[in-house]
Write a protein that holds these residues in place. Structure first.
Motif, PDB file in Angstrom:
ATOM      1  N   PRO A 170     -33.436 -10.149 -11.297  1.00 20.86           N
ATOM      2  CA  PRO A 170     -33.312  -9.357 -10.067  1.00 20.86           C
ATOM      3  C   PRO A 170     -32.410 -10.040  -9.039  1.00 20.86           C
ATOM      4  O   PRO A 170     -31.656  -9.368  -8.319  1.00 20.86           O
ATOM      5  CB  PRO A 170     -34.760  -9.262  -9.567  1.00 20.86           C
ATOM      6  CG  PRO A 170     -35.600  -9.426 -10.800  1.00 20.86           C
ATOM      7  CD  PRO A 170     -34.847 -10.383 -11.663  1.00 20.86           C
ATOM      8  N   GLU A 171     -32.465 -11.374  -8.982  1.00 22.88           N
ATOM      9  CA  GLU A 171     -31.646 -12.097  -8.017  1.00 22.88           C
ATOM     10  C   GLU A 171     -30.152 -11.950  -8.345  1.00 22.88           C
ATOM     11  O   GLU A 171     -29.313 -11.896  -7.444  1.00 22.88           O
ATOM     12  CB  GLU A 171     -32.025 -13.580  -8.002  1.00 22.88           C
ATOM     13  CG  GLU A 171     -33.448 -13.849  -7.527  1.00 22.88           C
ATOM     14  CD  GLU A 171     -34.467 -13.839  -8.666  1.00 22.88           C
ATOM     15  OE1 GLU A 171     -35.526 -14.463  -8.499  1.00 22.88           O
ATOM     16  OE2 GLU A 171     -34.212 -13.194  -9.718  1.00 22.88           O
ATOM     17  N   ALA A 173     -28.858  -9.300  -9.905  1.00 24.01           N
ATOM     18  CA  ALA A 173     -28.518  -7.923  -9.550  1.00 24.01           C
ATOM     19  C   ALA A 173     -28.310  -7.783  -8.047  1.00 24.01           C
ATOM     20  O   ALA A 173     -27.441  -7.034  -7.586  1.00 24.01           O
ATOM     21  CB  ALA A 173     -29.611  -6.979 -10.036  1.00 24.01           C
ATOM     22  N   ALA A 174     -29.099  -8.525  -7.259  1.00 20.54           N
ATOM     23  CA  ALA A 174     -28.958  -8.448  -5.803  1.00 20.54           C
ATOM     24  C   ALA A 174     -27.607  -8.989  -5.339  1.00 20.54           C
ATOM     25  O   ALA A 174     -27.074  -8.561  -4.309  1.00 20.54           O
ATOM     26  CB  ALA A 174     -30.095  -9.221  -5.133  1.00 20.54           C
ATOM     27  N   GLU A 175     -27.040  -9.931  -6.077  1.00 21.62           N
ATOM     28  CA  GLU A 175     -25.728 -10.476  -5.727  1.00 21.62           C
ATOM     29  C   GLU A 175     -24.590  -9.517  -6.065  1.00 21.62           C
ATOM     30  O   GLU A 175     -23.511  -9.606  -5.490  1.00 21.62           O
ATOM     31  CB  GLU A 175     -25.466 -11.765  -6.526  1.00 21.62           C
ATOM     32  CG  GLU A 175     -26.263 -12.958  -6.111  1.00 21.62           C
ATOM     33  CD  GLU A 175     -25.866 -14.179  -6.941  1.00 21.62           C
ATOM     34  OE1 GLU A 175     -26.266 -15.290  -6.551  1.00 21.62           O
ATOM     35  OE2 GLU A 175     -25.161 -14.017  -7.967  1.00 21.62           O
ATOM     36  N   SER A 176     -24.832  -8.630  -7.031  1.00 21.56           N
ATOM     37  CA  SER A 176     -23.759  -7.790  -7.564  1.00 21.56           C
ATOM     38  C   SER A 176     -23.490  -6.584  -6.662  1.00 21.56           C
ATOM     39  O   SER A 176     -24.425  -5.918  -6.214  1.00 21.56           O
ATOM     40  CB  SER A 176     -24.154  -7.303  -8.966  1.00 21.56           C
ATOM     41  OG  SER A 176     -23.321  -6.249  -9.392  1.00 21.56           O
ATOM     42  N   HIS A 179     -25.180  -3.899  -8.354  1.00 15.58           N
ATOM     43  CA  HIS A 179     -26.571  -4.213  -8.726  1.00 15.58           C
ATOM     44  C   HIS A 179     -26.718  -4.395 -10.234  1.00 15.58           C
ATOM     45  O   HIS A 179     -27.707  -3.969 -10.835  1.00 15.58           O
ATOM     46  CB  HIS A 179     -27.527  -3.132  -8.208  1.00 15.58           C
ATOM     47  CG  HIS A 179     -27.367  -2.853  -6.756  1.00 15.58           C
ATOM     48  ND1 HIS A 179     -27.677  -3.776  -5.777  1.00 15.58           N
ATOM     49  CD2 HIS A 179     -26.870  -1.758  -6.098  1.00 15.58           C
ATOM     50  CE1 HIS A 179     -27.410  -3.272  -4.576  1.00 15.58           C
ATOM     51  NE2 HIS A 179     -26.910  -2.058  -4.737  1.00 15.58           N
ATOM     52  N   SER A 181     -26.804  -6.940 -13.701  1.00 20.44           N
ATOM     53  CA  SER A 181     -27.068  -8.303 -14.159  1.00 20.44           C
ATOM     54  C   SER A 181     -27.105  -8.305 -15.680  1.00 20.44           C
ATOM     55  O   SER A 181     -27.511  -7.339 -16.319  1.00 20.44           O
ATOM     56  CB  SER A 181     -28.385  -8.852 -13.582  1.00 20.44           C
ATOM     57  OG  SER A 181     -29.503  -8.150 -14.072  1.00 20.44           O
ATOM     58  N   GLN A 254     -32.154  -2.674 -18.064  1.00 22.17           N
ATOM     59  CA  GLN A 254     -31.973  -3.816 -17.180  1.00 22.17           C
ATOM     60  C   GLN A 254     -33.329  -4.378 -16.739  1.00 22.17           C
ATOM     61  O   GLN A 254     -33.489  -5.594 -16.617  1.00 22.17           O
ATOM     62  CB  GLN A 254     -31.122  -3.460 -15.955  1.00 22.17           C
ATOM     63  CG  GLN A 254     -30.783  -4.700 -15.144  1.00 22.17           C
ATOM     64  CD  GLN A 254     -29.747  -4.491 -14.065  1.00 22.17           C
ATOM     65  OE1 GLN A 254     -29.340  -5.424 -13.407  1.00 22.17           O
ATOM     66  NE2 GLN A 254     -29.300  -3.263 -13.868  1.00 22.17           N
ATOM     67  N   GLN A 258     -34.391  -8.168 -17.271  1.00 25.33           N
ATOM     68  CA  GLN A 258     -34.758  -9.009 -16.135  1.00 25.33           C
ATOM     69  C   GLN A 258     -36.141  -9.639 -16.335  1.00 25.33           C
ATOM     70  O   GLN A 258     -36.376 -10.776 -15.905  1.00 25.33           O
ATOM     71  CB  GLN A 258     -34.709  -8.196 -14.848  1.00 25.33           C
ATOM     72  CG  GLN A 258     -33.291  -7.850 -14.420  1.00 25.33           C
ATOM     73  CD  GLN A 258     -33.240  -6.990 -13.170  1.00 25.33           C
ATOM     74  OE1 GLN A 258     -34.271  -6.650 -12.596  1.00 25.33           O
ATOM     75  NE2 GLN A 258     -32.039  -6.652 -12.729  1.00 25.33           N
ATOM     76  N   ASP A 300     -26.583  -2.740 -18.019  1.00 24.68           N
ATOM     77  CA  ASP A 300     -26.492  -3.467 -16.765  1.00 24.68           C
ATOM     78  C   ASP A 300     -26.023  -2.616 -15.601  1.00 24.68           C
ATOM     79  O   ASP A 300     -26.136  -3.009 -14.448  1.00 24.68           O
ATOM     80  CB  ASP A 300     -25.560  -4.668 -16.939  1.00 24.68           C
ATOM     81  CG  ASP A 300     -24.142  -4.268 -17.328  1.00 24.68           C
ATOM     82  OD1 ASP A 300     -23.977  -3.213 -17.970  1.00 24.68           O
ATOM     83  OD2 ASP A 300     -23.192  -5.008 -16.985  1.00 24.68           O
TER      84      ASP A 300
END
Length: 530
Positions: A170-171, A173-176, A179, A181, A254, A258, A300
């Motif tokens: 999840p972390e 995805a939060a950067e993307s 969203h 990963s 995803q 995750q 993803d």
């Protein structure tokens, strides 16, 4: 006397002679490369090894989509294979020529005829197998020289593996921005394709004629690129050797990926993503040893927005010629029975554990009345559940929804005896998983383990000839090759090229059992070999 002759020679002739022996140079987007010359099958080739196609995925770039490679000044040597990507030593048949192992591993290799750098040759980009946890573009069996000597540009690509290539959190995805990963290894492959598209003309290749190919995880990757909105417009053809990203090898959601990633994070002892990024690569590799969470391709939201099966069923995949198939012994009966003897009773019990109340239907399609039949049927079933069924479904989807031709093969040539077998060791009765690679790429002599025979070299000439013709024309047929019929889109017998000493077209006999497996897997997606 020699001095007098040299004095009489023209400066132009002497310069030409020196130029013919000089290391080849090519200028790509990042700078100038210097490779080396090789003589293969009477052809002079230019070889370039260890070309960076993306920035090293280190530090903050760990678990992010690949970034562009940095430029350099002067001339960069491209005469040695770069490090292979981080991996555990899982498969004994992998022989590497790489410069060690490192997280800085996003490099590719190019083989091209030296005769004309502006020839506009077809391009073949090959992705290695290894279950997305092992492999390298430097392996002898993937060497591109033999195919390049036939008049094409060949490329092998390194891509991130295991936890480095497929961790989803999840972390992350939060950067993307989208969203997403996971799938970093597949994004690496896509970045390599884009690099090839932009630079291959300088090596004599035609960027409009890029065929991608691969075996096992490489083949699964090819099917994914055909479905991916990022890749499907980059390719002109596809070759798949055993495997597709279609059930029972479907991508995880995803959310599932995750969950697996979070389990790995706990196993590695990292409380935060920053702590995980700060860990040495060797520590992450150790933490990925079994037992470890399952990591692989996922939906993803960037590279894949849906399962490839849905894309293919709707007809939105790359509508390009496809050559694909599997081998006669993708699995072996101990994969199903373990250490139990191959008796009818043991086989029935194993099939019942797998299929429950549909065991009788399975036994009708995979019968096991005596030892010989059990060995044959259990091997067929193990191979289907492992990888042959996903390959068949890929073929069946593509032929029904695409306009481009599909060519389906069954590789049936068993490897010969080993040169130095262990006491009591016998050759495999069928063509094992990955056993076709050296035949298809013309690299039998690069594998000294087996006592190759003239018959093996005959099979290799035919299979490599099919690959050559397909890369050049989108059709494997050509002079001196046994005729190969394309698969039609109508119901009825499916023509399949059985590749062996006596190569020819047969009707595929596995349609009924593949239809059964497809129906069963639709309601039992977690089915797997013990």
């Amino acid at each position: 006397m020699l001095g007098a002759l040299l004095a009489l020679a023209s400066p132009i002739a002497l310069a030409a002679a020196r130029s013919a022996d000089a290391p080849p140079r090519v200028t790509v987007d990042q700078g100038m490369l210097e490779g080396k010359l090789a003589h293969v099958h009477g052809t002079v080739l230019r070889e370039f090894q260890g070309i960076p196609y993306a920035a090293p995925p280190l530090g903050e770039r760990r678990w992010k989509p690949p970034q562009p490679a940095a430029s350099w000044q002067g001339v960069r040597a491209a005469t040695r294979f770069a490090p292979r990507c981080m991996q555990l030593p899982l498969f004994g048949d992998m022989v590497f020529r790489s410069n060690g192992m490192a997280e800085d591993c996003l490099y590719l290799n190019v083989w091209t005829p030296a005769s004309d750098a502006r020839a506009g040759l077809p391009v073949f980009v090959y992705f290695y197998g290894g279950g997305f946890v092992s492999g390298d573009g430097s392996e002898n069996r993937y060497d591109g020289a033999s195919l390049a000597s036939r008049g094409m540009v060949t490329v092998t690509v390194n891509y991130r593996l295991g936890v480095f290539g497929f961790l989803a959190l999840p972390e992350l995805a939060a950067e993307s921005p989208v969203h997403a990963s996971g799938n970093y290894g597949l994004l690496d492959q896509n970045a390599a394709l884009r690099w090839v598209k932009g630079n291959i003309a300088r090596f004599g290749g035609d960027p409009r004629r890029i065929t991608i190919g691969g075996e096992s995880a490489g083949s699964i990757s090819v099917s994914a690129h055909m479905a991916s909105p990022l890749s499907r417009g980059l390719i002109a053809g596809a070759i798949g050797e055993s495997g597709a990203l279609i059930a029972p090898i479907a991508p995880q959601s995803q959310a599932e990926a995750q969950t697996q990633g979070a389990a790995f994070m706990r196993k590695a002892g990292a409380a935060t993503l920053a702590a995980l990024r700060a860990m040495p690569a060797t520590a992450l590799l150790s933490a990925s040893a079994a037992p470890a969470p399952d990591m692989g391709p996922d939906i993803d939201g960037l590279f894949l927005t849906e399962p490839p099966a849905a894309t293919f069923a709707r007809g939105d995949q790359a509508d390009v010629p496809l050559l694909l198939g599997s081998n006669t012994q993708e699995g072996f009966y101990p994969n199903l029975l373990g250490r139990l003897p191959p008796t009818a009773a043991n086989y029935r019990a194993a099939v019942t554990r797998l299929f429950g109340d549909q065991a009788e239907r399975a036994l009708a399609l995979y019968p096991g009345g005596d030892r010989a039949q059990v060995e044959r049927s259990a091997s067929d079933l193990a191979g289907d559940l492992f990888i042959a069924h996903s390959t068949w479904r890929w073929m069946n989807l593509q032929r029904r929804t695409a306009d481009a031709p599909v060519y389906f093969y069954l590789f049936a040539r068993p490897r010969p005896a080993k040169r130095h077998p262990l006491p009591g060791e016998q050759p495999d009765p069928g063509a094992v998983h990955s056993g076709e690679i050296e035949y298809a790429l013309g690299n039998l002599d690069s594998n000294p383990v087996y006592a190759w025979t003239p018959a093996d070299h005959k099979v290799s000439r035919v299979m490599e000839g099919y690959v050559e013709r397909f890369v050049k024309t989108g059709n494997p047929n050509g002079p001196g090759l046994p005729a190969w019929a394309a698969v039609g889109n109508a119901d009825g017998p499916v023509p399949r090229q059985r590749i062996d000493v006596d190569t020819g077209t047969i009707n595929d006999t596995g349609a009924a059992r593949q239809a059964f497996l497809q129906s069963f897997i639709a309601t039992h997606p977690a089915i797997a070999l013990p």
